[in-house]
Design an enzyme around this catalytic site. Structure first.
Site, short mmCIF file in Angstrom:
data_model
loop_
_atom_site.label_atom_id
_atom_site.label_comp_id
_atom_site.label_asym_id
_atom_site.label_seq_id
_atom_site.Cartn_x
_atom_site.Cartn_y
_atom_site.Cartn_z
N ASP A 130 0.87 -1.19 0.08
CA ASP A 130 0.02 -0.04 0.07
C ASP A 130 0.83 1.13 -0.14
O ASP A 130 2.15 1.31 -0.63
CB ASP A 130 -0.89 -0.10 1.26
CG ASP A 130 -2.17 0.58 1.14
OD1 ASP A 130 -2.26 1.75 0.87
OD2 ASP A 130 -3.24 -0.25 0.88
N HIS A 155 -3.84 6.47 2.84
CA HIS A 155 -4.54 5.26 2.60
C HIS A 155 -3.96 3.87 3.49
O HIS A 155 -4.89 3.33 4.06
CB HIS A 155 -4.34 4.95 1.18
CG HIS A 155 -5.19 3.94 0.76
ND1 HIS A 155 -4.90 2.74 0.69
CD2 HIS A 155 -6.50 4.07 0.17
CE1 HIS A 155 -5.88 1.89 0.11
NE2 HIS A 155 -6.83 2.75 -0.28
N SER A 186 -11.49 -0.80 -1.02
CA SER A 186 -10.13 -0.98 -0.23
C SER A 186 -10.51 -1.38 1.01
O SER A 186 -10.14 -2.11 1.72
CB SER A 186 -9.49 0.26 -0.19
OG SER A 186 -8.61 0.58 -0.96
#
Length: 643
Positions: free
Chosen positions: A93, A130, A320
């Site tokens: 990620d 994120h 996600s």
């Protein structure tokens, strides 16, 4: 001190991206935005997000992880007793930030393969926000709000590939997956059994030849359950993204929960990629307005302040978030039955899921995760018999419209970020588990060769800060009174600091201490025998990422703002200035970094951008000046997106 501003173009090394991260306006659905002149190679509509499928960071009501746990029925019976203990989850990620809600004992930094790895102040950190949100869904333990992850005792290995704008090439993703496969047993007590990918590209060859699908299949065959976000292009689409399209993996879509615990009103989230008869979403999981950990000062935190929940939490929607929920569930199953194969885990997850009856999900026969039912099922005899990928297809086809650029020169064709890429040669090595040799992938130096520090259960590693340099024990001497100084980060034992539960900061078997027990401004810092209860040897990290001495109530400070190697550190009144901000070790251990050799794909220049001087991320804040002269060629991502 300047804070990052929404929409500001950011620079990472010498690399500019023709694409940006999977975000839309707070609270809105997935949107198509037009690239500015000179933008994405596709020349058409693009989605912000760079491959990371966080579709939105909403301002409305949020769904807590406690509520998610109830929705997926992971809070009762046998399921309620499972924590993911003994299971490793790889998170490929945008990195993980050192926020208080992520316990160091549950985190490991694998290699940073992003362009930000070339900056000591950006390396490993989640400048986008994120990855931290994903890690929070899995292993959060945020005491002030009682927020607990869905698999809180799993061990997350973060492999960073995305920058503050999400910039990455599919070759970096492939390298990251290869590393996970080869290093899946790096922690024998917590072997990596799950891989979470909140990433997708629209470019794909047939699954039987596609390189990215070949990479995830190698992970699957190595015993790793690969959980992939389906993508956030909207339910009007008919294809999942790559590698969710691969038939072996668990492809996850997001459900809307309508602020209830019952699943009777749940439906397919409108931003989720829909599917065809040839490859459907395997199951849905809650993915709308999920409340997880906030990464203060990150790109999404600055762009979407209305998504903040208090001071420590943040709301995010997308496939996600749904994928992280399913990855957590896979860890719970593997804790219960460690001998399960990935095929069996997939069969249990899908077989135990609840059939939805509402809206699009009901019409298409979609099912939502039900951990209690999956845990209660008998172990199936099940082997997927799909044709396996050879990996010999085109990297450019896999890349799709997502092209990085340096000074207007795009990365395209059969080339990785470093140079020529031979798919057949790579596929052979990947299948053998030998594409990585130490920190070298396919002959290109991407990382160091091994782990830094001694590992353990607490934060152990470098403490970096002013001018990108590290807290260092002079000449690596363990004598009492050895000065503690500022020095280039070099991954030596003199820079391996363990921040212990008793408040001491230890290196070379001794403690960071104040000279002569002084507490006045200007008191120097040195190494000394650890003495239990001695307050001058106790330190704490505050919310501004300052290292505060408990006895003095003052901050570890770079004397005279002098960035020269060998400057002895001191304490001074805490002023929130750059020479007092530090990035302490926040994971149980970290894979060493390396300087990238040669030049980017243009054949000119270097990976080191001279414009980096005094412009770096420290303690979650941008410091120094705005970029000038060098900037991203476009603010928007092309068709690949983080999910």
């Amino acid at each position: 001190m300047t804070q990052p501003r929404a929409g500001r173009r950011l620079r990472t090394g010498a690399v500019a991206a023709a694409v940006t991260l999977g975000l839309v306006g707070a609270g809105g659905p997935a949107a198509a935005v037009t690239s500015p002149a000179g933008g994405a190679a596709t020349g058409g509509s693009t989605r912000p997000g760079g491959g990371w499928s966080a579709d939105e960071w909403p301002a409305g009501a949020g769904t807590t992880l406690k509520t998610v746990r109830s929705i997926i029925k992971a809070d009762t019976g046998t399921a309620g007793s499972l924590t993911g203990q003994g299971v490793g989850i790889a998170l490929v990620d945008t990195g993980v930030a050192p926020v208080a809600g992520l316990p160091a004992g549950q985190l490991v930094n694998g290699p940073d393969l992003s362009f930000e790895s070339q900056s000591g102040q950006l390396r490993y950190l989640d400048t986008f926000g994120h990855g931290t949100h994903m890690a929070g869904i899995i292993v959060a333990n945020e005491s002030s709000t009682g927020t607990v992850g869905l698999a809180p005792k799993a061990k997350v290995t973060s492999v960073k590939v995305g920058t503050a704008t999400g910039a990455n090439d599919v070759s970096q993703m492939i390298a990251a997956i290869d590393w996970v496969v080869q290093n899946r047993n790096h922690d024998p007590a917590n072997p990596i059994r799950v891989l979470n990918l909140s990433y997708g590209t629209s470019g794909m060859s047939a699954s039987t030849v596609d390189p990215l699908m070949h990479a995830v299949e190698q992970a699957w065959q190595a015993g790793i359950v690969v959980v992939v976000a389906a993508g956030n292009d909207g339910s009007g689409t008919t294809l999942l993204t790559n590698p969710a399209m691969d038939p072996f993996v668990v492809a996850v879509g997001a459900s809307t929960t309508n602020n209830t615990i019952t699943t009777s009103d749940d439906d397919l989230a409108t931003y989720t990629n829909n599917s065809t008869a040839s490859r459907k979403v395997d199951l849905l999981a809650p993915g709308t307005s999920i409340v997880s950990l906030r990464d203060p000062g990150s790109r999404v935190d600055e762009q979407y302040p209305n998504a903040r929940v208090g001071t420590t939490l943040f709301k995010g929607s997308g496939t996600s978030q749904a994928a992280a929920v399913v990855a957590s569930a896979a860890a719970l199953l593997l804790q219960q039955r460690p001998s399960l194969t990935p095929d069996q885990v997939k069969k249990l997850l899908v077989g135990g899921a609840t059939a939805l009856t509402t809206g699009t999900a009901g019409r298409q026969g979609m099912r939502e995760l039900n951990v209690s039912a999956s845990v209660g099922m008998a172990t199936p005899s099940f082997t997927q018999a799909f044709a396996r990928s050879t990996g010999t297809g085109s990297l450019e086809t896999t890349r799709g419209g997502n092209h990085l650029s340096v000074n207007g020169v795009e990365l395209s064709g059969e080339r990785s970020i470093f140079g020529p890429f031979n798919a057949a040669a790579w596929a052979s090595l990947a299948k053998q588990g030998t594409s990585w040799v130490g920190g070298t992938w396919m002959g290109y130096r991407m990382a160091g060769d091994t782990w830094t520090g001694a590992g353990g259960t607490g934060g152990t590693g470098q403490v970096s800060g002013y001018a990108g340099k590290c807290v260092d024990v002079m000449n690596r001497l363990d004598n009492n009174g050895t000065p503690i100084q500022l020095y280039d980060c070099n991954n030596t034992p003199a820079q391996y600091w363990a921040l212990n539960a008793d408040g001491t900061a230890r290196a070379l078997g001794k403690c960071m201490d104040l000279v002569n027990g002084g507490t006045a401004n200007g008191t120097k810092v040195h190494l000394w025998d650890c003495i239990g209860g001695l307050q001058t040897q106790r330190w704490r990290v505050d919310s501004a990422r300052q290292l505060v001495n408990v006895a003095a109530g003052k901050c570890l400070d770079v004397t005279g703002w002098n960035p020269t190697n060998g400057v002895q550190l001191q304490i001074w009144d805490c002023l929130g200035q750059d020479n007092q901000r530090w990035v302490p070790p926040y994971t149980s251990r970290t894979w060493a970094a390396a300087t990238w050799a040669g030049s980017p794909w243009t054949g000119t220049g270097s990976w080191s951008d001279p414009q980096w001087a005094e412009r770096y991320w420290t303690g979650h804040y941008w410091s120094g000046h705005y970029w000038s002269g060098h900037y991203w060629s476009a603010d928007d991502w092309s068709t690949s997106s983080w999910s």
